[in-house]
Motif scaffolding. Sequence first.
Motif, PDB file in Angstrom:
ATOM      1  N   GLN A  61       0.838  -1.189   0.000  1.00  0.00           N
ATOM      2  CA  GLN A  61       0.000   0.000   0.000  1.00  0.00           C
ATOM      3  C   GLN A  61       0.875   1.241   0.000  1.00  0.00           C
ATOM      4  O   GLN A  61       2.077   1.163   0.267  1.00  0.00           O
ATOM      5  CB  GLN A  61      -0.915   0.010   1.231  1.00  0.00           C
ATOM      6  CG  GLN A  61      -0.178   0.070   2.552  1.00  0.00           C
ATOM      7  CD  GLN A  61      -1.088  -0.172   3.748  1.00  0.00           C
ATOM      8  OE1 GLN A  61      -1.818  -1.152   3.787  1.00  0.00           O
ATOM      9  NE2 GLN A  61      -1.028   0.740   4.725  1.00  0.00           N
ATOM     10  N   PRO A  62       0.325   2.401  -0.293  1.00  0.00           N
ATOM     11  CA  PRO A  62       1.123   3.624  -0.261  1.00  0.00           C
ATOM     12  C   PRO A  62       1.712   3.867   1.121  1.00  0.00           C
ATOM     13  O   PRO A  62       1.058   3.596   2.137  1.00  0.00           O
ATOM     14  CB  PRO A  62       0.119   4.720  -0.632  1.00  0.00           C
ATOM     15  CG  PRO A  62      -0.931   4.018  -1.420  1.00  0.00           C
ATOM     16  CD  PRO A  62      -1.053   2.651  -0.817  1.00  0.00           C
ATOM     17  N   TYR A  63       2.937   4.368   1.156  1.00  0.00           N
ATOM     18  CA  TYR A  63       3.542   4.742   2.435  1.00  0.00           C
ATOM     19  C   TYR A  63       2.739   5.884   3.042  1.00  0.00           C
ATOM     20  O   TYR A  63       2.385   6.851   2.364  1.00  0.00           O
ATOM     21  CB  TYR A  63       4.985   5.179   2.223  1.00  0.00           C
ATOM     22  CG  TYR A  63       5.685   5.573   3.513  1.00  0.00           C
ATOM     23  CD1 TYR A  63       6.378   4.642   4.247  1.00  0.00           C
ATOM     24  CD2 TYR A  63       5.613   6.886   3.987  1.00  0.00           C
ATOM     25  CE1 TYR A  63       7.018   4.981   5.439  1.00  0.00           C
ATOM     26  CE2 TYR A  63       6.242   7.238   5.174  1.00  0.00           C
ATOM     27  CZ  TYR A  63       6.932   6.286   5.892  1.00  0.00           C
ATOM     28  OH  TYR A  63       7.540   6.635   7.068  1.00  0.00           O
ATOM     29  N   GLY A  64       2.457   5.760   4.333  1.00  0.00           N
ATOM     30  CA  GLY A  64       1.709   6.823   4.990  1.00  0.00           C
ATOM     31  C   GLY A  64       1.498   6.531   6.450  1.00  0.00           C
ATOM     32  O   GLY A  64       1.861   5.462   6.955  1.00  0.00           O
ATOM     33  N   PRO A  65       0.891   7.477   7.175  1.00  0.00           N
ATOM     34  CA  PRO A  65       0.689   7.318   8.616  1.00  0.00           C
ATOM     35  C   PRO A  65      -0.173   6.107   8.946  1.00  0.00           C
ATOM     36  O   PRO A  65      -1.073   5.729   8.180  1.00  0.00           O
ATOM     37  CB  PRO A  65      -0.017   8.623   9.021  1.00  0.00           C
ATOM     38  CG  PRO A  65       0.337   9.597   7.945  1.00  0.00           C
ATOM     39  CD  PRO A  65       0.429   8.791   6.689  1.00  0.00           C
ATOM     40  N   LEU A  66       0.106   5.515  10.098  1.00  0.00           N
ATOM     41  CA  LEU A  66      -0.716   4.425  10.604  1.00  0.00           C
ATOM     42  C   LEU A  66      -1.847   5.009  11.449  1.00  0.00           C
ATOM     43  O   LEU A  66      -1.662   6.011  12.149  1.00  0.00           O
ATOM     44  CB  LEU A  66       0.119   3.479  11.469  1.00  0.00           C
ATOM     45  CG  LEU A  66       1.336   2.832  10.825  1.00  0.00           C
ATOM     46  CD1 LEU A  66       2.043   1.933  11.835  1.00  0.00           C
ATOM     47  CD2 LEU A  66       0.945   2.050   9.593  1.00  0.00           C
ATOM     48  N   GLN A  67      -2.998   4.362  11.402  1.00  0.00           N
ATOM     49  CA  GLN A  67      -4.106   4.770  12.252  1.00  0.00           C
ATOM     50  C   GLN A  67      -4.136   3.859  13.470  1.00  0.00           C
ATOM     51  O   GLN A  67      -4.423   2.665  13.352  1.00  0.00           O
ATOM     52  CB  GLN A  67      -5.435   4.693  11.496  1.00  0.00           C
ATOM     53  CG  GLN A  67      -6.613   5.213  12.310  1.00  0.00           C
ATOM     54  CD  GLN A  67      -7.877   5.319  11.489  1.00  0.00           C
ATOM     55  OE1 GLN A  67      -7.817   5.336  10.252  1.00  0.00           O
ATOM     56  NE2 GLN A  67      -9.019   5.395  12.141  1.00  0.00           N
ATOM     57  N   LEU A  68      -3.819   4.420  14.630  1.00  0.00           N
ATOM     58  CA  LEU A  68      -3.788   3.660  15.871  1.00  0.00           C
ATOM     59  C   LEU A  68      -4.737   4.277  16.883  1.00  0.00           C
ATOM     60  O   LEU A  68      -4.751   5.490  17.072  1.00  0.00           O
ATOM     61  CB  LEU A  68      -2.376   3.646  16.466  1.00  0.00           C
ATOM     62  CG  LEU A  68      -1.326   2.743  15.845  1.00  0.00           C
ATOM     63  CD1 LEU A  68       0.006   2.940  16.569  1.00  0.00           C
ATOM     64  CD2 LEU A  68      -1.741   1.293  15.908  1.00  0.00           C
ATOM     65  N   ASP A  69      -5.509   3.428  17.531  1.00  0.00           N
ATOM     66  CA  ASP A  69      -6.345   3.889  18.627  1.00  0.00           C
ATOM     67  C   ASP A  69      -5.439   4.278  19.800  1.00  0.00           C
ATOM     68  O   ASP A  69      -4.423   3.614  20.042  1.00  0.00           O
ATOM     69  CB  ASP A  69      -7.301   2.772  19.045  1.00  0.00           C
ATOM     70  CG  ASP A  69      -8.360   3.242  20.014  1.00  0.00           C
ATOM     71  OD1 ASP A  69      -8.016   3.407  21.211  1.00  0.00           O
ATOM     72  OD2 ASP A  69      -9.511   3.440  19.607  1.00  0.00           O
ATOM     73  N   PRO A  70      -5.770   5.328  20.544  1.00  0.00           N
ATOM     74  CA  PRO A  70      -4.941   5.689  21.713  1.00  0.00           C
ATOM     75  C   PRO A  70      -4.809   4.563  22.739  1.00  0.00           C
ATOM     76  O   PRO A  70      -3.871   4.561  23.537  1.00  0.00           O
ATOM     77  CB  PRO A  70      -5.683   6.886  22.310  1.00  0.00           C
ATOM     78  CG  PRO A  70      -6.421   7.486  21.158  1.00  0.00           C
ATOM     79  CD  PRO A  70      -6.828   6.328  20.312  1.00  0.00           C
ATOM     80  N   GLY A  71      -5.727   3.602  22.697  1.00  0.00           N
ATOM     81  CA  GLY A  71      -5.647   2.477  23.618  1.00  0.00           C
ATOM     82  C   GLY A  71      -4.890   1.287  23.070  1.00  0.00           C
ATOM     83  O   GLY A  71      -4.892   0.216  23.692  1.00  0.00           O
ATOM     84  N   SER A  72      -4.205   1.451  21.925  1.00  0.00           N
ATOM     85  CA  SER A  72      -3.467   0.332  21.336  1.00  0.00           C
ATOM     86  C   SER A  72      -2.384  -0.161  22.291  1.00  0.00           C
ATOM     87  O   SER A  72      -1.651   0.632  22.882  1.00  0.00           O
ATOM     88  CB  SER A  72      -2.823   0.761  20.012  1.00  0.00           C
ATOM     89  OG  SER A  72      -3.804   1.049  19.040  1.00  0.00           O
ATOM     90  N   ALA A  73      -2.288  -1.486  22.404  1.00  0.00           N
ATOM     91  CA  ALA A  73      -1.401  -2.093  23.399  1.00  0.00           C
ATOM     92  C   ALA A  73       0.050  -1.672  23.227  1.00  0.00           C
ATOM     93  O   ALA A  73       0.776  -1.508  24.211  1.00  0.00           O
ATOM     94  CB  ALA A  73      -1.523  -3.620  23.336  1.00  0.00           C
ATOM     95  N   VAL A  74       0.508  -1.473  21.995  1.00  0.00           N
ATOM     96  CA  VAL A  74       1.906  -1.131  21.777  1.00  0.00           C
ATOM     97  C   VAL A  74       2.273   0.191  22.443  1.00  0.00           C
ATOM     98  O   VAL A  74       3.414   0.381  22.887  1.00  0.00           O
ATOM     99  CB  VAL A  74       2.224  -1.084  20.266  1.00  0.00           C
ATOM    100  CG1 VAL A  74       1.474   0.050  19.564  1.00  0.00           C
ATOM    101  CG2 VAL A  74       3.724  -0.944  20.030  1.00  0.00           C
ATOM    102  N   LEU A  75       1.321   1.105  22.548  1.00  0.00           N
ATOM    103  CA  LEU A  75       1.593   2.417  23.113  1.00  0.00           C
ATOM    104  C   LEU A  75       1.735   2.377  24.628  1.00  0.00           C
ATOM    105  O   LEU A  75       2.300   3.299  25.225  1.00  0.00           O
ATOM    106  CB  LEU A  75       0.478   3.392  22.735  1.00  0.00           C
ATOM    107  CG  LEU A  75       0.251   3.598  21.231  1.00  0.00           C
ATOM    108  CD1 LEU A  75      -0.931   4.529  21.004  1.00  0.00           C
ATOM    109  CD2 LEU A  75       1.502   4.144  20.563  1.00  0.00           C
TER     110      LEU A  75
END
Length: 369
Positions: A61-75
């Motif tokens: 896919q085109p390079y671009g920002p990821l959409q992450l929920d503020p509650g995503s575990a990685v954060l």
Amino acid sequence: MMTTATGAAPLEFARTLNPRPASDAERDAVLANPGFGIHFSDHMVAIDWTIDAGWHDARVQPYGPLQLDPGSAVLHYAQEVFEGLKAYRHADGSVWTFRPEMNARRLQRSARRLALPELPVEDFLASLKEIIAVDESWVPSDGDASLYLRPFMIANETFLGVRAAHTVAYFVIASPAGPYFSGGVTPVSIWLSTEFSRAGRGGTGAAKCGGNYAASLLPQEEAAANGCSQVLFLDAESGRHVDELGGMNVFFVMGDRLVTPATSGSILEGVTRDSVIQLARDRGLVVQERDFTLDEWRDGVESGRITEVFACGTAAVITPIAQVKGPDFAFGEADAPAGEVTMSLRQELTDIQYGRAEDRHGWLYRLDS
């Protein structure tokens, strides 16, 4: 422990091309002065994973920002791992990478340690070929430049409970990289961190995860404040044994011997490290992987038993070390030249990577076919 079932069919990748890729002029300007990790190619690879469906929805896919929920575990719990390798343009225009199966298996080990799913080796390799299929024009042709490939995996489940995530995403992005030593290879001074440790026994030292590197940033700033380009860590238990640098393994040349700290669980099993060991043995050098103390290093330099020291890793390949500095000591000569063994190993390794020397061990893997 979460794994992918063996025998699963390789993934098929869908492609959505970037409708607004960089122009030839824009790309050429970047490749003329790429730096490191500053610019990115037009596309990225993505693969999703869920606990119920396993790996699926592989795509370019085109390079671009990821959409992450503020509650995503990685954060919140840093459940992520990554890899780093390069794509090299050979003289005939073909594009290759170096020992990617080792990166694939290390990503699996890192994922296992961080309670993430293990991506099959064949899908890891396919993801590299996919990014090159659409962004081959981003692979530099000049000198010792390359296209740096960064596969990474993150826990993107929206959940604040402390457990392994049930939703994960894997990506590959690509960034053109110029020669690490633009003015020629120069020996460096390194700073011994006496207050901080990189990793402890049973920790994540052998995994390639962001937390290990985050922990090195403060001592790296301390190193820079003392005129050093890298930080050296000792083992967390005794504070006596050499561990590794912030992002590189270390080697000592002692006559016909090459000595490097053993990977005992707190040291990353570097691909470059393994390759240096093999090339040294090809030359008839005796390679020892064992505990190595700071006192042995100091005494060896002062007595002349240690004639060369170097560090190695994907980005710099091999970096000669001239001097070790600490809060109240220094040994080695800051202006010492790079050693003969160090530089010849570096030349041999880069010649193999760029197709200028015979690939005796079958380390090269073609990406543009």
